[in-house]
Design a protein around this motif. Structure first.
Motif, PDB file in Angstrom:
ATOM      1  N   HIS A  17      45.564  26.990  34.954  1.00 52.05           N
ATOM      2  CA  HIS A  17      46.511  28.398  34.566  1.00 52.05           C
ATOM      3  C   HIS A  17      45.847  29.421  33.707  1.00 52.05           C
ATOM      4  O   HIS A  17      44.847  28.976  33.248  1.00 52.05           O
ATOM      5  N   ALA A  18      46.339  31.007  33.838  1.00 52.32           N
ATOM      6  CA  ALA A  18      45.305  31.796  33.413  1.00 52.32           C
ATOM      7  C   ALA A  18      46.000  32.663  32.415  1.00 52.32           C
ATOM      8  O   ALA A  18      47.463  33.118  33.615  1.00 52.32           O
ATOM      9  N   MET A  19      45.491  33.454  31.777  1.00 51.70           N
ATOM     10  CA  MET A  19      46.263  34.108  30.819  1.00 51.70           C
ATOM     11  C   MET A  19      45.535  35.824  30.738  1.00 51.70           C
ATOM     12  O   MET A  19      44.135  34.819  30.799  1.00 51.70           O
ATOM     13  N   THR A  20      45.843  36.268  31.407  1.00 54.01           N
ATOM     14  CA  THR A  20      45.324  37.608  31.696  1.00 54.01           C
ATOM     15  C   THR A  20      45.372  38.529  30.943  1.00 54.01           C
ATOM     16  O   THR A  20      47.548  39.001  30.866  1.00 54.01           O
ATOM     17  N   ALA A  21      44.577  40.194  30.647  1.00 55.84           N
ATOM     18  CA  ALA A  21      45.225  41.069  29.802  1.00 55.84           C
ATOM     19  C   ALA A  21      44.584  42.170  29.978  1.00 55.84           C
ATOM     20  O   ALA A  21      43.418  41.729  29.805  1.00 55.84           O
ATOM     21  N   THR A  22      44.223  43.502  29.724  1.00 59.19           N
ATOM     22  CA  THR A  22      43.249  44.574  29.723  1.00 59.19           C
ATOM     23  C   THR A  22      43.911  45.984  28.594  1.00 59.19           C
ATOM     24  O   THR A  22      44.739  45.928  28.986  1.00 59.19           O
ATOM     25  N   GLY A  23      43.612  46.410  29.029  1.00 58.16           N
ATOM     26  CA  GLY A  23      43.794  47.883  28.487  1.00 58.16           C
ATOM     27  C   GLY A  23      42.591  48.993  27.959  1.00 58.16           C
ATOM     28  O   GLY A  23      41.816  48.565  28.273  1.00 58.16           O
ATOM     29  N   GLY A  24      43.225  50.094  26.723  1.00 58.43           N
ATOM     30  CA  GLY A  24      41.956  50.548  27.116  1.00 58.43           C
ATOM     31  C   GLY A  24      41.756  52.320  25.627  1.00 58.43           C
ATOM     32  O   GLY A  24      43.680  52.225  25.540  1.00 58.43           O
ATOM     33  N   LYS A  25      41.197  52.833  25.597  1.00 59.93           N
ATOM     34  CA  LYS A  25      41.125  54.037  24.963  1.00 59.93           C
ATOM     35  C   LYS A  25      40.013  54.676  25.824  1.00 59.93           C
ATOM     36  O   LYS A  25      38.804  54.384  25.294  1.00 59.93           O
TER      37      LYS A  25
END
Length: 59
Positions: A17-25
């Motif tokens: 299984h994989a958990m991913t997330a992204t974000g930025g500023k």
């Protein structure tokens, strides 16, 4: 004023299984984004932690 958008991301792999997330500023430094990725991944792991089994329960 900086106009560059900095980004962070993480991928956690466990038992297929994989958990991913992204974000930025806008205007953040690479060091800020690296630390944000670590902190956000730890938050995600804590949300999935099963205290009874002492393991992660991936969605």
């Amino acid at each position: 004023m900086p106009t560059d958008k900095a980004a962070w991301a993480y991928v956690i792999l466990h038992d297929g299984h994989a958990m991913t997330a992204t974000g930025g500023k806008v205007g953040a430094t690479n060091n800020q984004m690296e630390m944000t990725a670590v902190l956000e991944s730890l938050k995600a792991l804590l949300k999935t932690w099963d205290l009874a089994r002492r393991s992660c329960c991936f969605p």
